[in-house]
Scaffold this motif. Structure first.
Motif, short mmCIF file in Angstrom:
data_model
loop_
_atom_site.label_atom_id
_atom_site.label_comp_id
_atom_site.label_asym_id
_atom_site.label_seq_id
_atom_site.Cartn_x
_atom_site.Cartn_y
_atom_site.Cartn_z
N ARG A 1 63.53 32.29 3.15
CA ARG A 1 64.73 31.92 2.37
C ARG A 1 64.64 30.46 1.95
NH1 ARG A 1 67.12 34.46 6.61
NH2 ARG A 1 67.29 36.68 6.26
N ALA A 2 64.15 29.60 2.87
CA ALA A 2 64.04 28.18 2.54
C ALA A 2 63.00 27.96 1.43
CB ALA A 2 63.65 27.39 3.79
N VAL A 3 61.87 28.71 1.50
CA VAL A 3 60.84 28.56 0.46
C VAL A 3 61.44 28.95 -0.89
CG1 VAL A 3 58.65 29.52 -0.43
CG2 VAL A 3 58.84 28.90 1.97
N PHE A 4 62.21 30.04 -0.92
CA PHE A 4 62.82 30.44 -2.18
C PHE A 4 63.74 29.33 -2.70
CE2 PHE A 4 66.78 31.81 -4.08
CZ PHE A 4 66.30 32.08 -5.35
N SER A 5 64.60 28.78 -1.80
CA SER A 5 65.56 27.75 -2.26
C SER A 5 64.80 26.54 -2.80
CB SER A 5 66.45 27.30 -1.10
OG SER A 5 67.05 28.41 -0.52
N LEU A 6 63.70 26.14 -2.11
CA LEU A 6 62.93 24.98 -2.58
C LEU A 6 62.25 25.28 -3.92
CD1 LEU A 6 61.36 23.77 0.78
CD2 LEU A 6 63.10 22.61 -0.56
N ALA A 7 61.75 26.54 -4.07
CA ALA A 7 61.11 26.92 -5.34
C ALA A 7 62.12 26.85 -6.47
CB ALA A 7 60.52 28.33 -5.22
N ALA A 8 63.36 27.34 -6.19
CA ALA A 8 64.39 27.32 -7.24
C ALA A 8 64.74 25.87 -7.60
CB ALA A 8 65.62 28.07 -6.75
N LEU A 9 64.82 25.01 -6.56
CA LEU A 9 65.15 23.60 -6.80
C LEU A 9 64.04 22.94 -7.65
CD1 LEU A 9 67.04 21.24 -6.08
CD2 LEU A 9 65.65 20.84 -4.04
N MET A 10 62.78 23.27 -7.28
CA MET A 10 61.64 22.67 -8.00
C MET A 10 61.62 23.13 -9.45
SD MET A 10 57.78 22.72 -6.63
CE MET A 10 56.43 22.95 -7.75
N ALA A 11 61.89 24.44 -9.67
CA ALA A 11 61.91 24.95 -11.04
C ALA A 11 63.03 24.27 -11.83
CB ALA A 11 62.10 26.46 -11.03
N GLY A 12 64.20 24.08 -11.16
CA GLY A 12 65.32 23.41 -11.81
C GLY A 12 64.95 21.99 -12.22
N LEU A 13 64.28 21.26 -11.30
CA LEU A 13 63.86 19.88 -11.60
C LEU A 13 62.89 19.84 -12.78
CD1 LEU A 13 63.09 18.01 -8.25
CD2 LEU A 13 64.80 17.43 -9.96
N MET A 14 61.94 20.79 -12.77
CA MET A 14 60.93 20.78 -13.84
C MET A 14 61.55 21.15 -15.19
SD MET A 14 57.40 22.03 -12.11
CE MET A 14 57.84 23.70 -11.81
N LEU A 15 62.52 22.08 -15.17
CA LEU A 15 63.19 22.44 -16.43
C LEU A 15 64.01 21.26 -16.94
CD1 LEU A 15 64.14 26.14 -15.61
CD2 LEU A 15 62.48 25.38 -17.31
N THR A 16 64.59 20.48 -15.99
CA THR A 16 65.31 19.25 -16.40
C THR A 16 64.31 18.29 -17.06
OG1 THR A 16 66.62 19.54 -14.42
CG2 THR A 16 66.86 17.44 -15.53
N GLY A 17 63.12 18.21 -16.47
CA GLY A 17 62.07 17.34 -17.04
C GLY A 17 61.73 17.76 -18.45
N LEU A 18 61.74 19.07 -18.69
CA LEU A 18 61.42 19.58 -20.04
C LEU A 18 62.46 19.09 -21.05
CD1 LEU A 18 59.15 21.46 -20.88
CD2 LEU A 18 60.70 23.39 -20.62
N VAL A 19 63.74 19.10 -20.61
CA VAL A 19 64.81 18.63 -21.51
C VAL A 19 64.64 17.12 -21.73
CG1 VAL A 19 67.32 18.40 -21.76
CG2 VAL A 19 66.36 20.44 -20.66
N MET A 20 64.24 16.40 -20.64
CA MET A 20 64.09 14.94 -20.75
C MET A 20 62.95 14.55 -21.67
SD MET A 20 64.72 13.86 -16.81
CE MET A 20 64.11 12.19 -16.96
N LEU A 21 61.98 15.49 -21.87
CA LEU A 21 60.84 15.18 -22.75
C LEU A 21 61.31 14.82 -24.16
CD1 LEU A 21 58.01 17.80 -22.16
CD2 LEU A 21 57.95 15.36 -21.70
N ALA A 22 62.44 15.44 -24.56
CA ALA A 22 62.96 15.18 -25.90
C ALA A 22 63.49 13.75 -26.01
CB ALA A 22 64.07 16.17 -26.21
N GLY A 23 63.91 13.13 -24.86
CA GLY A 23 64.41 11.75 -24.88
C GLY A 23 63.30 10.76 -24.56
N ALA A 24 63.70 9.52 -24.19
CA ALA A 24 62.67 8.51 -23.97
C ALA A 24 62.48 8.17 -22.48
CB ALA A 24 63.03 7.25 -24.74
N GLY A 25 63.32 8.79 -21.60
CA GLY A 25 63.29 8.41 -20.18
C GLY A 25 61.95 8.74 -19.50
N SER A 26 61.68 8.04 -18.36
CA SER A 26 60.43 8.31 -17.64
C SER A 26 60.64 9.50 -16.70
CB SER A 26 60.05 7.06 -16.85
OG SER A 26 59.17 7.42 -15.82
N LEU A 27 59.58 10.31 -16.55
CA LEU A 27 59.66 11.49 -15.67
C LEU A 27 59.19 11.16 -14.26
CD1 LEU A 27 58.36 14.49 -17.83
CD2 LEU A 27 60.67 13.69 -17.50
#
Ligand code: HEM
Length: 448
Positions: free
Chosen positions: A221-247
């Motif tokens: 269950r913990a691995v799943f929660s961490l995987a979901a958190l990691m996917a969420g962070l990476m998808l946020t990074g994808l949105v940030m690519l459109a801006g100028a902020g550092s990843l």
């Protein structure tokens, strides 16, 4: 249940993937690729022939086979499996060929744009099949099912980051900073899609092959929660690519989650291993342990890869793609092919005549030798990339090609039932990789 939910196209996905594996290794040897020129367009083409043609196709073929087992119901929209496979093959070849346009071959430019379109279509069809099968009120409670769903989000992120870079490289107005997009793209491909999908499927497969209890643990269950958190962070990074902020802060977060998630996943597999009722594990499980060692190595290298890039990043990517994902896939593919062949040929004969056991369809010593050469070469390749040792890397490529050829021969022998004595073999052999069109299935049953 199993016989009724088998997908008819799995072996065709595996066949296409094996061709891509051999082709990518042959091309890597022929073009003189080494640690010093991995960013050349022809190297990018080969990396994608390997990552998309081999690993992604084999993983998608396995998902189409195992999602019905995970959800305990037949695959939805199963007619999409063939068009999805054709689009995936076409997209992989055109994207790989399209990379050559970066070397000045203008003729390859339209392919560079066509590749992502065909791959996107293929991924969309697969997502429809997998999600419509998986999503029910009962199945959503299972961590391994949720893990596969998170892997599909990773596949979407992989495609979006890749397509954005293709758009940038072809000079379209939709442009991103490639130095920021590339680490995210690699994390989506290797971690967010391939590793999450491998972990989701492995829970079921490992328990099945080790005869271990399947009940979900707190680690899972913990691995799943961490995987979901990691996917969420990476998808946020994808949105940030459109801006100028550092990843950079986001990548540090992803590294930390990967380290903890990997440790918990390995601990969960250790728990399964200890609880097994099969005293001597079969070949596929013994070699899966080696693959898990490479998973640990690539994740340990990840912080250095993100921090320094260069040689350690290449070594981490190689350890993950060749050592972890490919060793696991090759080891399981031998066992799964034997199992599917047995179901196809011998399951209908049960009760009517004496049938051989699944294990007798394989030659464990030959398969074990091939997996030894593969794993040793993966280790030498990782070390050579970390140290920039050109000759070592070329030697590793030779070893990988020899091992892959041996495994292809073994898979062919399994399909032709060559390891059985003549009286045990049926009069008609099943087709090598295509479904059996000649003999229609019994009503309500699907062929392999
Ligand atoms: C599992 C699948 C994939 C994996 C593991 C993967 C991995 C990689 C890696 C490791 C690189 C860097 C190679 C190097 O610098 O030597 C790369 C670059 C790239 N990938 Fe992928 N990739 C995948 C799928 C895709 C897809 C689906 C697309 C397009 C839709 C794509 C587009 C690109 C592009 C355009 C670059 C080049 C960026 C540059 O100029 O440096 N990739 N990928």
């Amino acid at each position: 249940m199993l016989g009724k939910s088998l997908s008819p196209w799995t072996l065709s996905w595996f066949g296409a993937a094996m061709i891509a594996l051999l082709l990518s290794l042959l091309l890597a040897l022929a073009t003189g690729i080494g640690p010093e020129n991995l960013d050349r367009p022809e190297a990018l083409a080969i990396v994608h022939l390997f990552a998309l043609g081999w690993l992604t196709q084999v993983m998608l073929g396995a998902l189409v086979q195992f999602v019905p087992v995970l959800a305990a119901r037949p695959l939805a929209f199963s007619r999409l499996a063939l068009p999805a496979l054709l689009c995936s093959c076409f997209g992989t070849v055109t994207l790989a060929g399209g990379f050559l346009s970066l070397d000045g071959y203008e003729i390859a430019r339209p392919f560079f744009l066509l590749g992502p379109v065909a791959l996107g279509l293929s991924f969309a069809m697969l997502a429809v099949m997998i999600l419509s099968t998986l999503i029910t009120r009962q199945t959503l409670r299972l961590p391994e099912v949720r893990m596969v769903i998170v892997a599909l989000a990773g596949l979407a992120g992989l495609w979006l980051s890749g397509a954005a870079m293709v758009s940038t490289l072809t000079g379209s107005h939709l442009a991103v900073d490639i130095s920021q997009a590339l680490p995210l793209h690699m994390l989506f491909g290797i971690g967010g899609f391939l590793t999450f999908a491998a972990c989701g499927v492995s829970y079921k497969l490992f328990a099945m092959f080790l005869l271990a209890p399947e009940a979900a643990s707190w680690q899972r269950r913990a691995v799943f929660s961490l995987a979901a958190l990691m996917a969420g962070l990476m998808l946020t990074g994808l949105v940030m690519l459109a801006g100028a902020g550092s990843l950079a802060p986001l990548l540090i977060g992803v590294c930390a989650i990967s380290l903890v998630g990997c440790a918990l996943y390995l601990d969960d597999v250790r728990r399964l291993w200890r609880a097994r009722r099969r005293p001597v594990p079969e070949l596929n499980m013994s070699w899966s342990r080696v693959a898990l060692g490479f998973l640990a190595l690539s994740v340990l290298l990840l912080p250095f890869a993100v921090w320094q890039g260069g040689a350690l990043a290449r070594a981490s990517v190689f350890a993950a793609l060749v050592g972890w994902l490919s060793t696991l896939t090759l080891a399981q593919m031998i066992r799964i092919t034997a199992f599917l062949t047995w179901i196809q040929v011998f399951a209908p004969l049960i009760g009517r005549r004496k049938v051989p056991v699944v294990q007798s369809l394989t030659h464990p010593r030959r398969a074990g030798l091939a997996l030894t050469i593969w794993s040793l070469s993966a280790g030498i390749g990782t070390l050579s990339l970390a140290t920039g040792f050109h000759t070592g890397f070329r030697l590793a490529l030779c070893g990988l090609l020899i091992a892959a050829t041996q495994i292809l021969c073994e898979l062919g022998a399994i399909r032709c039932l060559s390891h059985l004595s003549p009286p045990e073999r049926p009069a008609r052999l099943p087709p090598l990789i295509l479904p059996n069109f000649m003999k229609p299935p019994h009503s309500g049953e699907t062929q392999i």
